[in-house]
Design an enzyme around this catalytic site. Structure first.
Site, mmCIF file in Angstrom:
data_model
loop_
_atom_site.group_PDB
_atom_site.id
_atom_site.type_symbol
_atom_site.label_atom_id
_atom_site.label_comp_id
_atom_site.label_asym_id
_atom_site.label_seq_id
_atom_site.Cartn_x
_atom_site.Cartn_y
_atom_site.Cartn_z
ATOM 1 N N ILE A 138 0.857 -1.209 -0.117
ATOM 2 C CA ILE A 138 -0.135 -0.105 0.089
ATOM 3 C C ILE A 138 0.759 1.277 0.086
ATOM 4 O O ILE A 138 2.026 1.210 0.310
ATOM 5 C CB ILE A 138 -1.087 -0.233 1.148
ATOM 6 C CG1 ILE A 138 -1.927 1.026 1.269
ATOM 7 C CG2 ILE A 138 -0.151 -0.223 2.457
ATOM 8 C CD1 ILE A 138 -3.203 1.044 2.261
ATOM 9 N N CYS A 139 0.434 2.450 -0.435
ATOM 10 C CA CYS A 139 0.988 3.634 -0.484
ATOM 11 C C CYS A 139 2.116 3.607 -1.213
ATOM 12 O O CYS A 139 1.960 3.376 -2.650
ATOM 13 C CB CYS A 139 1.151 4.043 0.694
ATOM 14 S SG CYS A 139 1.388 5.713 1.278
ATOM 15 N N ALA A 140 3.430 3.929 -0.708
ATOM 16 C CA ALA A 140 4.591 4.169 -1.556
ATOM 17 C C ALA A 140 5.381 2.927 -1.672
ATOM 18 O O ALA A 140 5.949 2.617 -2.821
ATOM 19 C CB ALA A 140 5.427 4.841 -0.832
#
Length: 171
Positions: free
Chosen positions: A105-107
């Site tokens: 998730i995310c970066a």
């Protein structure tokens, strides 16, 4: 029998994402193990907003074990620390080779998975300049399930990500 889940963390990993992953999957009935990728087996990680989390084990102890899922939180530069952990990358490569579930998730989809050839086209991640460009044909969905790989955007989609992971494990 409980599904075994590995959640690796580092200094500057994102705490909302980490907590949503661990809490949601525990509620699904998983045995969740948090592993620190910090050098020297250090278990205390200072997360991206200053919260201190204590991992269950150092990442070296996670190698050689079987995992039903490996789920990576994002956060910067936490995702870079995950990417730079040779034991973690070996675990992820094994998950991929065996067709087992992993997600980020995310970066982390861009920084970890894309940089190591662990995702293909059409995944999602944090919509920040410099991140999505590292991915091949990223999409704008909150959560994307592609076979045994699950990706998500960031803190605001972390609960959806945790639920999607649980659904993949338990149907």
């Amino acid at each position: 029998m409980a599904k075994r889940v590995l959640v690796p963390i580092a200094d500057d990993s994102e705490e909302i994402e980490t907590t949503c992953i661990t809490d949601t999957l525990t509620r699904f009935g998983c045995e969740v193990v948090v592993a620190s990728v910090k050098p020297g087996g250090e278990l205390v990680c200072k997360m991206s907003r200053g919260v201190k989390m204590v991992a269950d084990i150092p990442i070296d102890d996670a190698t050689g074990q079987e995992w039903d899922l490996v789920a990576l939180p994002g956060g910067m530069p936490g995702a870079e620390h995950l990417r730079d952990s040779a034991p973690l990358i070996a675990i992820l490569e094994k998950q991929k080779a065996e067709g087992k579930l992993y997600g980020a998730i995310c970066a982390a989809p861009a920084v970890v998975l894309a940089s190591k050839g662990l995702i293909g086209e059409g995944a999602t991640g944090y919509p920040a300049p410099g991140l999505l460009e590292k991915m091949s044909s990223p999409v704008d969905d909150d959560v994307v399930v592609q076979g045994n790989v699950v990706t998500s955007k960031g803190p605001g989609t972390a609960l959806k990500f945790g639920i999607a992971l649980g659904e993949q494990l338990y149907g």
